[in-house]
Motif scaffolding. Sequence first.
Motif, PDB file in Angstrom:
ATOM      1  N   ALA A 583      -1.898 -13.519 -89.466  1.00 37.26           N
ATOM      2  CA  ALA A 583      -2.955 -12.964 -88.628  1.00 37.26           C
ATOM      3  C   ALA A 583      -4.012 -14.021 -88.329  1.00 37.26           C
ATOM      4  N   SER A 584      -4.459 -14.737 -89.363  1.00 42.90           N
ATOM      5  CA  SER A 584      -5.504 -15.725 -89.100  1.00 42.90           C
ATOM      6  C   SER A 584      -4.915 -16.953 -88.398  1.00 42.90           C
ATOM      7  N   LEU A 586      -2.675 -16.957 -86.131  1.00 45.89           N
ATOM      8  CA  LEU A 586      -2.545 -16.663 -84.704  1.00 45.89           C
ATOM      9  C   LEU A 586      -3.888 -16.387 -84.036  1.00 45.89           C
ATOM     10  N   HIS A 587      -4.732 -15.628 -84.729  1.00 43.93           N
ATOM     11  CA  HIS A 587      -5.886 -15.086 -84.026  1.00 43.93           C
ATOM     12  C   HIS A 587      -7.203 -15.769 -84.381  1.00 43.93           C
ATOM     13  N   GLU A 692       3.207  -9.358 -81.195  1.00 43.76           N
ATOM     14  CA  GLU A 692       2.006 -10.129 -81.503  1.00 43.76           C
ATOM     15  C   GLU A 692       2.269 -11.625 -81.299  1.00 43.76           C
ATOM     16  N   GLY A 696       0.278 -13.064 -78.352  1.00 46.09           N
ATOM     17  CA  GLY A 696      -0.903 -13.665 -78.950  1.00 46.09           C
ATOM     18  C   GLY A 696      -2.037 -12.671 -79.129  1.00 46.09           C
ATOM     19  N   LYS A 697      -1.745 -11.382 -78.989  1.00 43.67           N
ATOM     20  CA  LYS A 697      -2.799 -10.370 -79.105  1.00 43.67           C
ATOM     21  C   LYS A 697      -2.716  -9.637 -80.436  1.00 43.67           C
ATOM     22  N   PRO A 698      -3.848  -9.435 -81.099  1.00 44.67           N
ATOM     23  CA  PRO A 698      -3.828  -8.643 -82.337  1.00 44.67           C
ATOM     24  C   PRO A 698      -3.624  -7.174 -81.996  1.00 44.67           C
ATOM     25  N   ASP A 726       1.711 -14.820 -74.082  1.00 48.59           N
ATOM     26  CA  ASP A 726       0.592 -15.687 -74.404  1.00 48.59           C
ATOM     27  C   ASP A 726       0.574 -16.825 -73.376  1.00 48.59           C
TER      28      ASP A 726
END
Length: 791
Positions: A583-584, A586-587, A692, A696-698, A726
Amino acid sequence: MENNTWHNAKDLIFGLNPFQKCRKNQKGSFILLSFLLFVCFSVEPVLGHLWDGVVVTQSDFQSLRAIKNELIDSKGVLKSWNDSGLGACSGNWVGIKCLKGEVVAIQLPWKSLGGKISEKIGQLQSLRKLSLHDNALVGSIPFSLGFLPNLRGVYLFNNKLSGSIPPSIANCPMLQSFDVSHNSLIGKIPSGLANSTRIFRINLSYNSLSGSIPSSFTMSHTLTILSLEFNNLTGPIPSELGKLTRLRILDLSNNAINGSFPLSFSNLSSLVSLNVENNHLENHVPNTFENLHNLSVINLKNNKFDGKIPSTLGNISNISQIDLSQNKFVGEIPDSFTKLANLSSFNVSHNNLSGHVPSLLSKKFNASSFEGNFGLCGYISSKPCPSPSPPPHNLPAQSPEEPPSKKHHRKLSTKDIILIVAGVLLLILLLLCCFLLCCLVRKRASSSRKSSKAAKAAASARSVEKGGPAGGEVVSGGEAGGKLVHFDGPFVFTADDLLCATAEIMGKSAYGTAYKATLEDGNQVAVKRLREKTTKGQKEFEAEVASLGKIRHQNLLALRAYYLGPKGEKLLVFDYMSRGSLASFLHARGPEIIVEWPTRMKIAIGITNGLCCLHNQENIVHGNLTSSNIQLDEQTNPHITDFGLSRLMTTSANTNIIATAGSLGYNAPELSKTKKPTTKTDVYSLGVILLELLTGKPPGEPTNGMDLPQWVASIVKEEWTNEVFDLELMRDAPTIGDELLNTLKLALHCVDPSPSARPEVKQVLQQLEEIKPELVEAEVDDDGAKVQTNE
Ligand SMILES: *[C@@H]1O[C@H](CO)[C@@H](O)[C@H](O)[C@H]1NC(C)=O
Ligand SMILES: *[C@@H]1O[C@H](CO)[C@@H](O)[C@H](O)[C@H]1NC(C)=O
Ligand SMILES: *[C@@H]1O[C@H](CO)[C@@H](O)[C@H](O)[C@H]1NC(C)=O
Ligand SMILES: *[C@@H]1O[C@H](CO)[C@@H](O)[C@H](O)[C@H]1NC(C)=O
Ligand SMILES: *[C@@H]1O[C@H](CO)[C@@H](O)[C@H](O)[C@H]1NC(C)=O
Ligand SMILES: *[C@@H]1O[C@H](CO)[C@@H](O)[C@H](O)[C@H]1NC(C)=O
Ligand SMILES: *[C@@H]1O[C@H](CO)[C@@H](O)[C@H](O)[C@H]1NC(C)=O
Ligand SMILES: *[C@@H]1O[C@H](CO)[C@@H](O)[C@H](O)[C@H]1NC(C)=O
Ligand SMILES: *[C@@H]1O[C@H](CO)[C@@H](O)[C@H](O)[C@H]1NC(C)=O
Ligand SMILES: *[C@@H]1O[C@H](CO)[C@@H](O)[C@H](O)[C@H]1NC(C)=O
Ligand SMILES: *[C@@H]1O[C@H](CO)[C@@H](O)[C@H](O)[C@H]1NC(C)=O
C-alpha cells in the motif's frame, strides 16, 4: 481493430448493445445491475481492440471446423463456433484470436474438452499459441504441429494424451515454451525438441518417457527451465550440460538416470534449483559447485553419491535448502556450512558420515536431519561426541588395566589405588559443592539482571518515544515468567534480547500493533503485539501458533517465534521486510518514483503464488487480504502477512476485523451477508489488489461514489479502457498493452459479484504466468505484436 465490427456482431447476437440495456435499467439497483451485466458481457470490449475483424481465411476456417469435429465438447463450450466463419475472427468464437484473418491463437484451457486434437491443426499456418491445458484430451500430440513455422507456445499439460512427442516439433524455429507435463506420453524425447533458438521452457514431467536426455539439448543456449521429473529416463546426464548457461531450474528427479555429475556443471552459472532426487547417480559430487552463485536449492536425495560432501557448497551464500540424504557420503559435515545464513532446510540423514555436527547446524535442525549416520555425533538425541582433550578429573577414572603412560614407570600398588580413589571422591564432592554454590549465586544475579534489563527496556523505549511520535516499546516492564518459543529460522535471540530491543511502530491493524525491532546483534525483526483480550486461551493459542510457525513459502511472511508474557501479553516475531507494505509502496511514494509494469507483474504473481499456497497446501483462508497486508522485501518480492491470525483470535474479534476490511474496499459483496470469508472472497480481494496495481488507485477512496471495481467497470463500459490504467504505465503501452488488457480482464473475472463465477487462485496463477511466461526475459516478437487471446 474496429470497435464497430464488434458492436455490430454483438448487436446481431443480443439484438441490441448490452450496455444500452444497462442504461435502461435505471433507479436504485442501477449500479449493481449494470455491474452484473458488465461482468457478463463487458470483458469482451476490453479485448475488442485486439480483434481485427477481417473475415477468416477459408483454409483456417476449414481447419477450425475439423478441430471442433474431433473434440468432444460435453459442456457446449464451442457453441459459438457455429456460423459459416464470419464470426471466427471478429471475436465471437470463444478461444480464437486472429491477425489479418488468420488464426494466431487457440486458447481453451479448463473447458472439460475430450476427444482428440485434429491433425488439421497443421493448416493454421499463422498459429503461435496452442493452449488446451487442463482438459481431458486423448490421442496423440499432432505430428502436424511441426508444419507451423510460427508456433511459439504449446501448453497441453494436465490431459490424457498418449503416444510419443512428435519429432517434427524440431521444425518449429520460433518455439519458446513447450509444456506437455502430466499426460501419458511414452517413447523418447525427440532430439530436436530444443532446436529452436528461442526455446525457454521445456516441461515434460509426469509422463512415462524413456531413453536418455538428448545431448543435442546442450546446444540450446536460451533454455531456462528444464523439467523432466517423474518419467522413466535412463542413461547419464549429457556431459556438456554445462553449456546451458541460462538454465535456472533443472529437475531430473524420479527417473532412473545413472552415471556421475558432469564436471561441466560448474558452468551452469544461472542455476537456482537443482533436483536429481531418486535416481541412480553415483561417484563424487564435484568440488566445483562454488561457481554457482545463484544456487538456492540442491536436492541429491536417494542416489548413490559417495566421497566427501564438497566443502565449497558452504561458499554459495544463496543456498537455502540442501538434501543429501540416502546416499553414501563419508567424512564430516563441512564446517563451511555454518556460513550459510539462509539455510532453512538441511538433511544429510542415512549416509556414512562421521564426526561432529557443526554446532550451529545442530541447533537449527533436529535429529531427523542427521540420523542414520553411525559415526555422526553432537546433535540432539545423538550420542555425545568424545572430547578431544579430556578434562583432568577424568584422567584418574581410567581403569588401572589400561597401559600406563610413559611417565608412570612403576606399577600402582593397591594402597596407591585406594588413596587415589579417595582423592577422586573428595575432588568430586568439592566440585559438587562449588557447582551448587555457583547455581545459587547465578540465580540471584539473574533475577537482579532481569529487573535491570527491564529498566533498560523501559529507558530505551522512552528515549525512542522522545525521538518522535513513531516511538514505542515492545513490552512494558518484562517481569520473569515469560515464555519464548522459536520456530526454525536464521535468528538466535533470547527473551531478554527481544524485550530489550529498540522498537519503532510500523503500523496498527485490527490484530494489533506492528513494530520494527532491532536486536542487539543488529538483526531486525518485525514484532506484532496482539491486542489484549482478543486472543484465544493459552492452550488453543499455542497449538494454532505452532502450526502457523511451520508454514514456509517465499511469498508468505515467515513466523519465526512467539512470546507469551507473564501478564498475558502475546508477541509474534516475523521476518522484517525493508520496503514496507505494498500500500505505501504504491500510494505513498514521491512523484518522481515510477513503479514499472514488470515490477507490478512480479508482485501480482508473487501474491497469487502465496495465496495459492495458503489455499491449496495449508487450507487457510486469509480473510483479510489487502495491500497493507503485503510486505515487500529488498528485491520487491511480495510476502503476504496476517494469514492464519484469525485462528488465534476469538470469534467476536474476527467479526470486527471483517467489518474493518469492508471499509477498505477489499471485501467481496457477499461477505456483508455471510460474514464468513471463503477462498472465493480471498480471490475477490486479490482481484481488487490486481486492479490497484493496474490503476494505481487505492480501493479505499471511492471515485464518484463507486468502489474500485465499479469505477473500473464504468470506465471500461464506456470503452475508455485506456483511462483506467495508471498513467505511468501508458508510456509503455505499445509493448505491454496486451499484457495490461489481459491482466485487467483477469482482475475483473476475480471481482465478479457472483462467487461461483470467480476463478480459483490456482487458475489465476496459471493465467498470470501465461500472460508473462518469460518472467525473467521480456522478449518482444519481431513484428512487435504479442499474441493474446480471449478465453
Ligand atoms: C451461434 O452461437 C451463438 C452463441 O452461442 C448464438 O447466440 C447464435 O444464435 C448461434 N447462431 C446460429 C446461427 O446458430
Ligand atoms: C512442470 O510441470 C509440473 C506438472 O504440471 C509442475 O508441477 C511443475 O511445477 C512444472 N515445472 C516448472 C519448473 O514449471
Ligand atoms: C535439430 O537438432 C539436431 C541436433 O542438433 C540436428 O541433428 C537436427 O538436424 C535439427 N533438426 C532441425 C529440423 O533443425
Ligand atoms: C521403465 O523402464 C524399464 C526398462 O527400461 C521398464 O522395465 C519399466 O517397466 C518402465 N517403467 C515404467 C513405469 O514405464
Ligand atoms: C566452462 O566453460 C569454459 C568457457 O566456455 C570452458 O573453457 C570450460 O572448459 C568449461 N568447463 C567445463 C568443466 O566444462
Ligand atoms: C544471479 O542472480 C542475480 C540476481 O538475481 C543476477 O543479477 C545475476 O545475473 C545472476 N548470476 C548469473 C551468473 O546468472
Ligand atoms: C570456498 O570454500 C573453501 C573451503 O571451505 C575455502 O577454502 C575457500 O577459501 C572458499 N573460497 C572462497 C572464494 O570463499
Ligand atoms: C538471504 O535471503 C534474503 C531474502 O531472500 C536475501 O535478501 C539475502 O541476500 C540472503 N542472504 C544471503 C547471504 O544470501
Ligand atoms: C563407512 O565408511 C567407513 C570409512 O569411513 C568404511 O570403512 C565403511 O565400510 C563404510 N560403511 C558403509 C556401510 O559404507
Ligand atoms: C524435525 O524438523 C522437521 C522439519 O523442520 C519437522 O518436519 C519434523 O517434524 C521435526 N521432527 C521432530 C521430531 O521434531
Ligand atoms: C531427511 O531425510 C530422510 C530420508 O530421506 C527423511 O525420512 C526425513 O524426514 C528427512 N528429514 C527432514 C528434516 O527433512
